[in-house]
Design an enzyme around this catalytic site. Structure first.
Site, PDB file in Angstrom:
ATOM      1  N   PRO A  99      41.577  -6.940  37.991  1.00 30.77           N
ATOM      2  CA  PRO A  99      42.705  -6.138  38.476  1.00 30.77           C
ATOM      3  C   PRO A  99      42.256  -4.720  38.816  1.00 30.77           C
ATOM      4  CG  PRO A  99      42.978  -6.690  36.133  1.00 30.77           C
ATOM      5  CD  PRO A  99      41.755  -7.399  36.600  1.00 30.77           C
ATOM      6  N   VAL A 100      42.809  -4.141  39.897  1.00 26.66           N
ATOM      7  CA  VAL A 100      42.380  -2.787  40.302  1.00 26.66           C
ATOM      8  C   VAL A 100      43.106  -1.733  39.475  1.00 26.66           C
ATOM      9  CG1 VAL A 100      41.739  -3.398  42.668  1.00 26.66           C
ATOM     10  CG2 VAL A 100      44.083  -2.681  42.169  1.00 26.66           C
ATOM     11  N   GLY A 105      36.903  -1.569  35.535  1.00 30.76           N
ATOM     12  CA  GLY A 105      35.693  -1.317  36.322  1.00 30.76           C
ATOM     13  C   GLY A 105      35.643  -2.032  37.648  1.00 30.76           C
ATOM     14  N   ALA A 108      33.496  -0.298  40.485  1.00 29.44           N
ATOM     15  CA  ALA A 108      32.049  -0.377  40.253  1.00 29.44           C
ATOM     16  C   ALA A 108      31.551  -1.797  40.498  1.00 29.44           C
ATOM     17  CB  ALA A 108      31.717   0.051  38.826  1.00 29.44           C
ATOM     18  N   ASP A 150      30.834   3.498  34.305  1.00 26.87           N
ATOM     19  CA  ASP A 150      31.267   2.212  34.868  1.00 26.87           C
ATOM     20  C   ASP A 150      30.137   1.537  35.642  1.00 26.87           C
ATOM     21  OD1 ASP A 150      33.728   2.909  33.866  1.00 26.87           O
ATOM     22  OD2 ASP A 150      34.845   2.362  35.668  1.00 26.87           O
TER      23      ASP A 150
END
Ligand code: PMV
Length: 312
Positions: A99-100, A105, A108, A150
């Site tokens: 999930p954003v 992370g 990354a 990250d």
């Protein structure tokens, strides 16, 4: 065709203080990942790179995207490092289960997966450190003060003791640690939380430096707890770190609710993880409390609960 994947990550302890030079601990989360596939594009200009992300509803040539676009930026940076010479057009397809804007992370991992897939495609020889640096260039575009934790843990794909500007130390793990990761479902951009801490730091540097020092002491204690396999000690460190993050005002009602639910259901310790103000929290659990705590997190509103292990 070549493909490469990169894991998600959680910060165990030390977020925010790590931006100010204190150490932090982070581990990969392989239950979620980003994968990138590189193949011939069929048609297109020589040297063309078609970037395709079904999740972002994106299908665009690299040359048509702004240089700051994260997918364009990592592709450009990797090609600049590889210097492949003239090449037939390629298509790079990116898929993700991370999930954003949730502290896992995802940005990354997108960068690391694309960089690795391009390196494989062109037969380059860039190692973990170089991949981490390339991903860091992109992290900095969107979050100017990014510590680099990250990209480091995602590129090295192993638990790390991290301090800004220093070579990351692989973390020695002396036992099995079971974590649950509860998602508040609230997307929270890291830059906003980092900005909030920056404002407080500008208003009262000594108070914030003192809080960062307390967090650093917990990170060192937690490193020892991981080394000797002491789950109770790590749990206590997580709990104290959450209280300090609450003082920094980067927790949220949603995060606090999940942390309390985990505690009440018998977690050994729980805290928010990552930037905060939403996103994910983590709970350290014994195996026999794993299901009850996961149920309690769902009942308290977690939109998803992942399980991950940190092991020798
Ligand atoms: O990307 P996130 O949300 O896991 O947060 C990164 C951790 C911070 O310490 C808040 C920021 C940083 O750059 O280290």
């Amino acid at each position: 065709m070549t493909s490469a994947c990169a894991p998600g990550k959680i910060i165990l302890l030390g977020e925010h203080a790590v931006v100010y030079g204190r150490p932090a601990l982070a581990v990969p989360v392989r239950q979620v990942q980003v994968c990138a596939v590189v193949e011939a594009a069929g048609s297109g200009p020589p040297g063309g790179v078609l970037l395709v992300s079904p999740d972002l509803a994106l299908e665009s040539w690299l040359s048509d995207l702004p240089a700051s676009h994260p997918l364009a930026a990592i592709s450009q940076a990797t090609l600049a490092a590889l210097e492949p010479g003239p090449f037939a057009p390629i298509r790079v397809t990116i898929t993700s289960t991370i999930p954003v804007a949730s502290g896992l992370g995802s940005s990354a991992a997108v960068s690391v997966a694309i960089a690795r897939a391009l390196i494989q495609h062109f037969g380059g020889e860039l190692g973990h450190s170089r991949v981490s640096e390339l991903a860091f260039e992109v992290e900095r575009i969107h979050h100017g003060t990014a510590s680099g934790i990250d990209n480091t843990v995602v590129a090295f794909d192993r638990p790390v003791f991290f301090r800004r500007g220093e070579t990351p130390e692989p973390l020695a793990i002396g036992g099995s640690f079971h974590f649950l990761i509860g998602d508040t479902g609230v997307a929270a951009p890291t830059a906003e939380a980092v900005g909030r801490v920056r404002q407080r730091w500008q208003a009262d540097p000594p108070a914030l430096e003192a809080a960062f020092d307390q967090i650093a002491a917990l990170v060192l204690d937690a490193r020892q707890a991981l080394l000797i396999g002491d789950v109770d000690r790590l749990g206590a460190d997580l709990r104290r770190n959450h209280a300090l993050l609450q003082e920094l005002d980067v927790s949220s009602a949603g995060l606090d609710g999940l942390v309390q639910a985990a505690d009440a259901a018998g977690a050994l310790g729980a805290k928010m993880s990552g930037g905060g103000m939403g996103g994910n929290m983590i709970a350290l659990v014994s195996v026999d409390r794993r299901e009850p705590v996961a149920d309690a997190l769902r009942q308290a509103g977690a939109v998803s609960v992942l399980q991950t292990e940190v092991e020798p």
